[in-house]
Enzyme design. Structure first.
Site, PDB file in Angstrom:
ATOM      1  N   ASN A 153       3.165  18.589  35.747  1.00  0.00           N
ATOM      2  CA  ASN A 153       1.865  18.915  36.344  1.00  0.00           C
ATOM      3  C   ASN A 153       1.240  20.201  35.799  1.00  0.00           C
ATOM      4  O   ASN A 153       0.057  20.244  35.504  1.00  0.00           O
ATOM      5  CB  ASN A 153       1.968  18.947  37.873  1.00  0.00           C
ATOM      6  N   GLY A 230      10.561  20.956  40.082  1.00  0.00           N
ATOM      7  CA  GLY A 230      10.290  19.541  40.260  1.00  0.00           C
ATOM      8  C   GLY A 230      10.408  19.138  41.715  1.00  0.00           C
ATOM      9  O   GLY A 230      10.251  19.963  42.618  1.00  0.00           O
ATOM     10  N   SER A 231      10.717  17.877  41.936  1.00  0.00           N
ATOM     11  CA  SER A 231      10.755  17.342  43.296  1.00  0.00           C
ATOM     12  C   SER A 231      11.969  17.868  44.058  1.00  0.00           C
ATOM     13  O   SER A 231      12.987  18.241  43.471  1.00  0.00           O
ATOM     14  CB  SER A 231      10.802  15.818  43.262  1.00  0.00           C
ATOM     15  N   THR A 232      11.849  17.854  45.380  1.00  0.00           N
ATOM     16  CA  THR A 232      12.942  18.313  46.233  1.00  0.00           C
ATOM     17  C   THR A 232      14.167  17.416  46.095  1.00  0.00           C
ATOM     18  O   THR A 232      15.302  17.908  46.039  1.00  0.00           O
ATOM     19  CB  THR A 232      12.478  18.377  47.692  1.00  0.00           C
ATOM     20  N   GLY A 235      15.799  18.229  42.885  1.00  0.00           N
ATOM     21  CA  GLY A 235      16.341  19.582  42.956  1.00  0.00           C
ATOM     22  C   GLY A 235      17.636  19.656  43.730  1.00  0.00           C
ATOM     23  O   GLY A 235      18.567  20.382  43.359  1.00  0.00           O
ATOM     24  N   GLU A 252      12.649  25.498  42.097  1.00  0.00           N
ATOM     25  CA  GLU A 252      11.291  25.577  42.648  1.00  0.00           C
ATOM     26  C   GLU A 252      10.853  24.148  42.897  1.00  0.00           C
ATOM     27  O   GLU A 252      10.607  23.388  41.963  1.00  0.00           O
ATOM     28  CB  GLU A 252      10.359  26.294  41.673  1.00  0.00           C
ATOM     29  N   CYS A 286       2.327  21.759  43.359  1.00  0.00           N
ATOM     30  CA  CYS A 286       3.226  22.028  44.484  1.00  0.00           C
ATOM     31  C   CYS A 286       2.604  22.992  45.484  1.00  0.00           C
ATOM     32  O   CYS A 286       2.969  23.001  46.662  1.00  0.00           O
ATOM     33  CB  CYS A 286       4.561  22.565  43.973  1.00  0.00           C
TER      34      CYS A 286
END
Length: 484
Positions: A153, A230-232, A235, A252, A286
Site C-alpha cells: 500500500n 502488514g496484516s495482523t 504478523g 507494524e 493502516c
C-alpha cells in the site's frame, strides 16, 4: 515508467535473475498493463542473500561514521533527482493518486535524512560502578542481519523506514517487498543506495512467492531481526515463528482507527479532515479513518456536511491530477470491500452515499447508522467506505473507540483542546491526533501501535532503539580483592 532492473533480484551487489521456475507479471491495477515480468527467487536465492548480508556485516559495522553519512546524503540526492519518476512509478504500480505518491516520496526522503543521523549515535557511554576501581562501558551495537518484509500500500516509505534504519545503525539487510509493488518497494531503494556507493552485500533484494518459499525467509538462521509491516494475521504468524527462534521482531500491523467527533467540534473542519483521512489512497492505509464516531447532538449536520464534501471527490484514473480515489490494488480486494458493505447493510446500516464500481475503482461509499458490532466497524476496511457511528455522549465515544482489538492511530475533534487531549489520553492506541485526522507520519516521531496493531516503534530515536542492542563491558582498572 520503465526501470532497467525491474526484472531482477539484487544479491551481493549484482543484479541477477531468480532461480525459481515461476514467473510473475507485475501489472498496473488501474488498466491491467504489464509493467514488468520477473523470474522469482527460490530458497537458494534467499540463502545467497542472507549469506551475502552476513559476510558484509562486520566490515559495514566498522565503516567510518562519516563515510556512512556520506552514502546516505548521496542516496537522498538520488531520490530527489528521480522524484517525479518515482511519483509516476507509484501511480502506475500501486494505483496511487498523484497527491498520495508525492506524499510518499517526500516522506521516504525525510526518512532517509532522519536515518543519516544514526551513525553518529552509535557511541559508547561510561557509567560509574559500585565496585572500587571499576569502569562500566555501555556500547550501542547493530543487531547483525535484518530481514525486512513490506506490503503493497505504501511500498516505498514502508520499506525505506526499515532499510534505512537498519543500514544506518550498522546492520545489513535482506529486503522482500510485496510482489504487487516490488519495483517501488524494492528496486528503487536498491538503485538509490547502489548509486550512493553502498558496499556490496549490505543491501540485498529478493522477490519471492510465499507459496514457494513458505516461512523460509523468517525461519532462516541468519537474520537476528525480522521487520514486518502488514496484516495482523500474518504478523502474528511471523511473530510466533521469529520468537520461537529467539529473533527480535518489529510488527507494524492493522488498524481500525477511531475518529471521534465531540459535540463542540467545528463540523466544517471535521468533515474535511474525515474525507481526507478516510479516502486518501482509497482507504488502503493502516492509519486510515475507519470508524467515524459522532455525538448524536451533531450527527445529522455532520453527515450532511460530510456527504457534500465526499460527493466532490473524483474517482478514476490516478494519472489525472484531480483524481483523489484511484483503483484498489486488485480485484480480490474489490470483492472483499463489497462483501463488507453488503454484510453491514444486512445488519442494518444505511447506504447514505452509494459508490460505483468500474474495474478496480470503487467510488466513495458512506454508511450511516452503523453500530459497533457491524462488519464495517469490526474490520479494517482497505477501501473507500466511510462508516459513521452515532453515540450519545463523550463517555460512549471513548467506550466505542476502545472496543476494538486494534490500537494503531486515531483522532479526536473538539472545540476545546483541553477536552480533546483528555479524551485522547483515554484511547488505547499507539498514536492519536487532536483536531487532525489519523493519517500522520513524521520521520522523527514514534510510529507504531498497541494491542493487535503490533509491537515496536519506527521513527527517530525510537527506530534507532529497535535496530540496535546494548553491550555492557566492565573494566577493572585496579586489582579487585577476593575472599580466597
Amino acid at each position: 515508467m520503465k526501470y532497467a532492473n525491474s526484472n531482477k533480484l539484487y544479491i551481493n551487489g549484482v543484479w541477477k535473475e531468480g532461480r525459481s521456475d515461476k514467473l510473475y507479471e507485475n501489472t498496473n491495477p488501474y488498466n491491467g498493463e504489464v509493467l514488468s515480468t520477473i523470474k522469482l527467487a527460490n530458497k537458494n536465492d534467499i540463502d545467497d542473500a542472507y549469506n551475502a548480508a552476513l559476510q558484509a556485516q562486520k566490515a559495514w559495522q566498522e565503516t567510518d561514521k562519516a563515510e556512512k553519512e556520506a552514502i546516505f546524503e548521496k542516496a537522498i540526492a538520488y531520490m530527489e533527482s528521480r522524484f517525479e519518476d518515482i511519483v509516476n512509478l507509484l501511480v502506475e504500480e500501486s494505483g496511487s493518486s498523484i497527491m498520495k505518491a508525492n506524499i510518499e516520496v517526500g516522506a521516504s526522503i525525510a526518512t532517509l535524512r532522519e536515518a543519516s543521523s544514526y551513525p553518529a549515535k552509535m557511541e559508547t557511554k561510561t557509567y560509574h560502578s559500585i565496585i572500587p576501581g571499576k569502569e562500566n562501558r555501555v556500547s550501542r551495537l547493530p543487531l547483525g542481519v535484518v530481514g525486512v518484509i513490506v506490503p503493497w500500500n505504501f511500498p516505498l516509505v514502508l520499506a525505506m523506514r526499515s532499510v534505512a534504519g537498519a543500514i544506518a545503525t550498522g546492520n545489513t539487510v535482506v529486503l522482500k517487498p510485496d510482489l504487487q509493488t516490488y519495483i517501488a518497494g524494492g528496486s528503487v531503494i536498491v538503485e538509490a543506495f547502489e548509486a550512493a556507493g553502498l558496499p556490496k552485500g549490505v543491501l540485498n533484494l529478493v522477490i519471492a512467492d510465499i507459496e514457494e518459499i513458505g516461512d523460509y525467509f523468517v525461519e532462516h538462521p541468519i537474520p537476528r531481526l525480522i521487520s514486518f509491516t502488514g496484516s495482523t494475521s500474518a504478523g502474528k504468524h511471523i511473530g510466533a515463528i521469529a520468537t520461537q527462534n529467539l529473533k527480535k521482531v518489529i510488527l507494524e500491523l492493522g488498524g481500525n482507527n477511531a475518529f471521534i467527533v465531540l459535540d463542540d467540534a467545528d463540523i466544517e473542519q471535521v468533515a474535511s479532515a474525515a474525507a481526507f483521512g478516510r479516502f486518501l489512497h482509497q482507504g488502503q492505509i493502516c492509519l486510515s479513518v475507519n470508524r467515524i464516531i459522532v455525538d448524536r447532538k451533531i450527527y445529522l449536520p455532520f453527515v450532511e456536511t460530510f456527504k457534500a464534501k465526499v460527493q466532490k471527490i473524483k474517482a478514476g484514473d490516478p494519472r489525472e491530477k484531480d483524481t483523489f480515489v484511484g483503483p484498489l490494488i486488485n480485484r480480490k480486494q474489490v470483492e472483499k470491500v463489497l462483501a463488507l458493505i453488503e454484510k453491514s447493510v444486512s445488519q442494518g446500516a444505511k447506504i447514505e452515499l452509494e459508490g460505483k464500481v468500474e474495474g478496480n475503482v470503487i467510488s466513495p461509499y458512506i454508511l450511516t447508522d452503523v453500530t459497533p458490532d457491524m462488519a464495517v466497524a469490526q474490520n479494517e476496511i482497505f477501501g473507500p467506505v466511510a462508516s459513521i457511528i452515532p453515540v450519545e455522549n463523550e463517555e460512549e465515544a471513548i467506550e466505542v473507540a476502545n472496543a476494538s482489538i486494534y490500537g494503531l492511530s486515531g483522532a479526536v475533534f473538539s472545540g476545546s483542546l483541553e477536552r480533546g487531549l483528555r479524551v485522547a489520553d483515554q484511547i488505547h492506541t499507539g498514536m492519536i491526533h487532536v483536531n487532525d485526522q489519523s493519517v500522520n507520519e513524521e520521520a522523527h516521531m514514534p510510529f507504531g501501535g498497541e494491542k493487535s496493531s503490533g509491537l515496536g516503534r519506527f521513527g527517530g530515536e525510537f527506530s534507532f532503539e529497535e535496530f540496535t542492542t546494548v553491550k555492557w563491558t566492565s573494566v577493572q582498572k585496579q586489582p579487585r580483592q577476593f575472599p580466597f
